[in-house]
Design a protein around this motif. Structure first.
Motif, PDB file in Angstrom:
ATOM      1  N   ARG A  22       0.791  -1.167  -0.082  1.00  0.00           N
ATOM      2  CA  ARG A  22      -0.130   0.034   0.096  1.00  0.00           C
ATOM      3  C   ARG A  22       0.770   1.354  -0.077  1.00  0.00           C
ATOM      4  NH1 ARG A  22      -3.398   1.209   5.334  1.00  0.00           N
ATOM      5  NH2 ARG A  22      -1.018   1.127   6.028  1.00  0.00           N
ATOM      6  N   ALA A  23       2.149   1.201   0.822  1.00  0.00           N
ATOM      7  CA  ALA A  23       2.871   2.400   0.712  1.00  0.00           C
ATOM      8  C   ALA A  23       3.568   2.769  -0.488  1.00  0.00           C
ATOM      9  CB  ALA A  23       3.990   2.200   1.844  1.00  0.00           C
ATOM     10  N   VAL A  24       3.954   1.568  -1.273  1.00  0.00           N
ATOM     11  CA  VAL A  24       4.542   1.731  -2.522  1.00  0.00           C
ATOM     12  C   VAL A  24       3.521   2.243  -3.686  1.00  0.00           C
ATOM     13  CG1 VAL A  24       5.604   0.561  -4.500  1.00  0.00           C
ATOM     14  CG2 VAL A  24       6.484   0.225  -1.945  1.00  0.00           C
ATOM     15  N   ARG A  25       2.301   1.852  -3.678  1.00  0.00           N
ATOM     16  CA  ARG A  25       1.266   1.919  -4.684  1.00  0.00           C
ATOM     17  C   ARG A  25       0.772   3.554  -4.312  1.00  0.00           C
ATOM     18  NH1 ARG A  25      -0.429  -3.040  -3.432  1.00  0.00           N
ATOM     19  NH2 ARG A  25      -1.870  -2.505  -1.708  1.00  0.00           N
ATOM     20  N   SER A  26       0.635   4.092  -3.079  1.00  0.00           N
ATOM     21  CA  SER A  26       0.270   5.410  -2.749  1.00  0.00           C
ATOM     22  C   SER A  26       1.507   6.615  -3.206  1.00  0.00           C
ATOM     23  CB  SER A  26       0.151   5.666  -1.211  1.00  0.00           C
ATOM     24  OG  SER A  26       1.447   5.676  -0.526  1.00  0.00           O
ATOM     25  N   ALA A  27       2.918   6.155  -3.193  1.00  0.00           N
ATOM     26  CA  ALA A  27       3.871   6.761  -3.715  1.00  0.00           C
ATOM     27  C   ALA A  27       3.850   7.006  -5.203  1.00  0.00           C
ATOM     28  CB  ALA A  27       5.033   6.434  -3.158  1.00  0.00           C
ATOM     29  N   LEU A  28       3.751   5.737  -5.928  1.00  0.00           N
ATOM     30  CA  LEU A  28       3.597   5.719  -7.225  1.00  0.00           C
ATOM     31  C   LEU A  28       2.583   6.556  -7.764  1.00  0.00           C
ATOM     32  CD1 LEU A  28       5.054   1.909  -7.824  1.00  0.00           C
ATOM     33  CD2 LEU A  28       6.314   4.125  -8.439  1.00  0.00           C
ATOM     34  N   ALA A  29       1.520   6.640  -7.125  1.00  0.00           N
ATOM     35  CA  ALA A  29       0.258   6.961  -7.908  1.00  0.00           C
ATOM     36  C   ALA A  29       0.557   8.623  -7.768  1.00  0.00           C
ATOM     37  CB  ALA A  29      -0.845   6.807  -6.859  1.00  0.00           C
TER      38      ALA A  29
END
Length: 330
Positions: A22-29
């Motif tokens: 979730r952390a990675v996805r939120s940053a890449l978004a």
């Protein structure tokens, strides 16, 4: 700000396979993010695989693994040296960004560090997104920052050390600033103090783009005696240099005394666990000046535990969110 200023998001992770995705996805978004660097800090689970599974194929995700745990400061320093984007943002592995986090931050001018509001939540998935607060940018100076980390009786704990600013790489490089790798508690506080001492222009905005999940087993929630000792040593070194402005120095001494009382209580309890009542008596004889603070700390802990038993917990804030910075929530 210039249009080509992009952000590197740095995530130090240890045994975070349940939350790192979730952390990675939120940053890449976030469109302003050019790099996401994950440092798997000696995990014993599938943290690295879970981070890789969150890749969006844009080529912006880079995952580094430490064979053995070296601590969050070492992981962040490595990621900073490994990355290239001019702006650096720290994201804890169990936290995440709300959509559009960087837009109001990067719209502000004339800063070296800029931090937005944080929404604390009990659950990993909040019932709603944060309210759309106006940025209302304001400067944060050294004295105000230190005072914002001091707990006061009858008031909420001092929490400005939890801020997760975007930092200019050029400022860190120009002043030789990095996280102290002997610290596993208060490393953010120490870095921000040294940056402000070096003249950093630190801006706060009330817009909320960072979501922090409250966990009882977080590193800050289960600090060790030696972690408190390292924080005391770092602050003592800053004060001993003799160049802290008077108002800020007074605030730092207050903070130092508060951390010292916590350290004394933790050392006392360590001795009691190791040596029983004989250790308690020996510690009291060796450290008589610390005993009033220790007795007060034990009494406060017992009163707090009793209060939790007889008083029902307060209901969660509307939407399950509590904000770090005071805002008008009407």
């Amino acid at each position: 700000m210039t249009r080509n200023e992009t952000v590197c998001v740095i995530i130090a992770a240890k045994n975070a396979e349940e939350t790192i995705g979730r952390a990675v996805r939120s940053a890449l978004a976030e469109p302003e993010v050019a790099e996401v660097v994950v440092v798997d800090d000696g995990s014993g689970d599938r943290t690295m695989a879970a981070a890789g599974a969150a890749d969006d194929g844009s080529g912006r995700l880079d995952i580094v693994r430490f064979p053995a745990n070296r601590g969050p400061s070492a992981a962040r320093n490595h990621a900073i040296s490994h990355s290239r984007a001019p702006l650096i943002a720290i994201l804890d592995a169990d936290d995440f960004f709300f959509p559009g986090r960087f837009r109001p931050m990067l719209a502000c001018r004339d800063w070296d560090f800029i931090a937005d509001n944080i929404a604390f939540m009990e659950r990993a998935e909040p019932a709603r997104l944060p309210a759309d607060f106006a940025p209302n940018p304001r400067p944060l100076d050294l004295e105000a920052f230190v005072l914002g980390n001091i707990s006061r009786r009858g008031a909420a704990r001092g929490e400005l050390g939890f801020l997760k600013p975007v930092m200019r790489r050029a400022f860190l490089t120009a002043h030789g600033l990095a996280y102290r790798e002997d610290m596993r508690l208060g490393e953010d506080y120490d870095l921000y103090v040294r940056a402000l001492m070096a003249g950093a222009r630190y801006t706060l905005i009330e817009s909320c783009g960072y979501g922090a999940v409250i966990r009882a087993d977080s590193l800050s929630g289960r600090h060790r005696t030696k972690d408190l000792e390292a924080l005391l040593g770092a602050e003592h070194a800053i004060l001993s240099a003799g160049n802290v402005p008077s108002g800020a120095a007074d605030a730092m001494r207050r903070h130092h005394r508060q951390i010292g009382r916590r350290h004394a209580l933790r050392a006392f309890l360590d001795r009691k666990r190791a040596d029983g009542m004989g250790g308690v008596l020996a510690y009291a004889l060796e450290n008589p000046a610390a005993m009033p603070a220790i007795a007060g700390g034990i009494l406060r802990d017992k009163l707090a535990a009793a209060q939790r038993r007889v008083k029902p917990p307060q209901p969660a804030p509307k939407g399950g969110l509590r904000y770090l910075l005071p805002v008008d929530q009407k």
